[in-house]
Design an enzyme around this catalytic site. Structure first.
Site, mmCIF file in Angstrom:
data_model
loop_
_atom_site.group_PDB
_atom_site.id
_atom_site.type_symbol
_atom_site.label_atom_id
_atom_site.label_comp_id
_atom_site.label_asym_id
_atom_site.label_seq_id
_atom_site.Cartn_x
_atom_site.Cartn_y
_atom_site.Cartn_z
ATOM 1 N N HIS A 58 0.840 -1.202 0.000
ATOM 2 C CA HIS A 58 0.000 0.000 0.000
ATOM 3 C C HIS A 58 0.875 1.252 0.000
ATOM 4 C CE1 HIS A 58 -3.602 2.383 1.522
ATOM 5 N NE2 HIS A 58 -2.589 3.195 1.842
ATOM 6 N N GLU A 59 1.829 1.302 0.918
ATOM 7 C CA GLU A 59 2.699 2.470 1.009
ATOM 8 C C GLU A 59 3.631 2.570 -0.200
ATOM 9 O OE1 GLU A 59 1.835 4.495 3.071
ATOM 10 O OE2 GLU A 59 0.768 3.327 4.568
ATOM 11 N N HIS A 62 1.857 4.231 -3.074
ATOM 12 C CA HIS A 62 1.877 5.691 -2.943
ATOM 13 C C HIS A 62 3.220 6.252 -3.418
ATOM 14 C CE1 HIS A 62 -1.893 6.345 -0.914
ATOM 15 N NE2 HIS A 62 -1.565 5.657 0.169
#
Length: 264
Positions: A58-59, A62
């Site tokens: 997820h990170e 980004h």
């Protein structure tokens, strides 16, 4: 160190992430084969490690999107190594979401990569950077539920089906929560570039509290019911039986007694 060598080092996969990935692989094999003496313990370790892997992805989503959108500083910050220890707020990104899974059984959105917004040009790029994280959860959920909606469960052990169903449930809850247009969550980051300066200034003082307001609202029965009704509808759309998710959740909680329905 040359520039090329430095950039290569910045993007090298972290041994910490590889270790977590190894735990996921080994415990996933133990769940599949029934090798572990306790199916619940194997499911607990498999789901927890897989959940941490998804938080890292997820990170990373980004950061990678930010890199291609103009923020070349994300590499130097360690965000491209998938190392959970490199995040700005490891407690929010890793520890708190894991604790919520253990205590509450929902996928809590993390979020702690610092993007230098001034380096990003264009509202669409800002929105895409915010959307990239929860979209990673969506992809993870699709992968976990693929055996269900492809009707490819023949030969898949029940324990592994239950683990996949619960892991998919965590991804769906995380994606749905994260896409809420609430300050502090990625959903607000998607719409924020399109708001007027006046509206953004009015919202800004409340942004640090948005996340905690959402968590508090989940304890309100009407809100909680509506939220989980939406989750149940999404899980059904993905072909996951309610029984599989229920049993996965119960087997994960090794400190509770397993219902007869979920014995494997």
């Amino acid at each position: 160190m040359t520039t090329a060598t430095a950039r290569s080092h910045e993007r090298r996969i972290s041994p910490v992430f590889l270790a977590i990935l190894a735990v996921m692989a080994v415990t996933g094999w133990a769940v599949w084969t029934g090798f572990a003496s306790s199916a619940g313990l194997a499911i607990f370790l498999f789901v927890t490690s897989a959940w941490i892997v998804s938080l890292c992805l997820h990170e990373y989503a980004h950061a990678r999107t930010a890199l291609h959108s103009g923020d070349i500083t994300v590499g130097a910050k360690g965000y491209l190594t998938l190392n959970p220890l490199a995040y700005t707020h490891a407690v929010l990104s890793i520890i708190l979401p894991v604790l919520f899974v253990i205590m509450g059984g929902i996928g809590l959105p993390g979020g702690a990569v610092f993007i230098e917004q001034g380096r990003i040009r264009g509202r669409w790029k800002h929105s895409l950077i915010s959307a990239a994280g929860p979209l990673a959860n969506v992809v993870f959920a699709i992968v976990c539920t693929a055996p269900f909606w492809l009707d490819a469960l023949e030969g898949v052990p029940l324990a592994f089906q239950y683990a996949l169903a619960f892991l998919a449930f965590l991804q769906v809850t995380a994606a749905l929560l994260n896409f809420l247009p609430v300050p502090g969550l990625d959903g607000y980051g998607v719409v924020e570039p399109w708001l007027s300066y006046k509206i953004k200034r009015r919202i800004e003082p409340y942004a640090p509290y948005g996340f905690f307001v959402v968590i508090a609202l989940l304890f309100v029965p009407a809100v909680n019911g509506a939220f989980f009704d939406a989750i149940d509808a999404l899980m059904r759309a993905l072909g996951v039986p309610e029984e599989s998710r229920y049993c996965g959740s119960n087997l994960y909680r090794i400190w509770q007694e397993t219902p007869d329905l979920c014995e494997v």
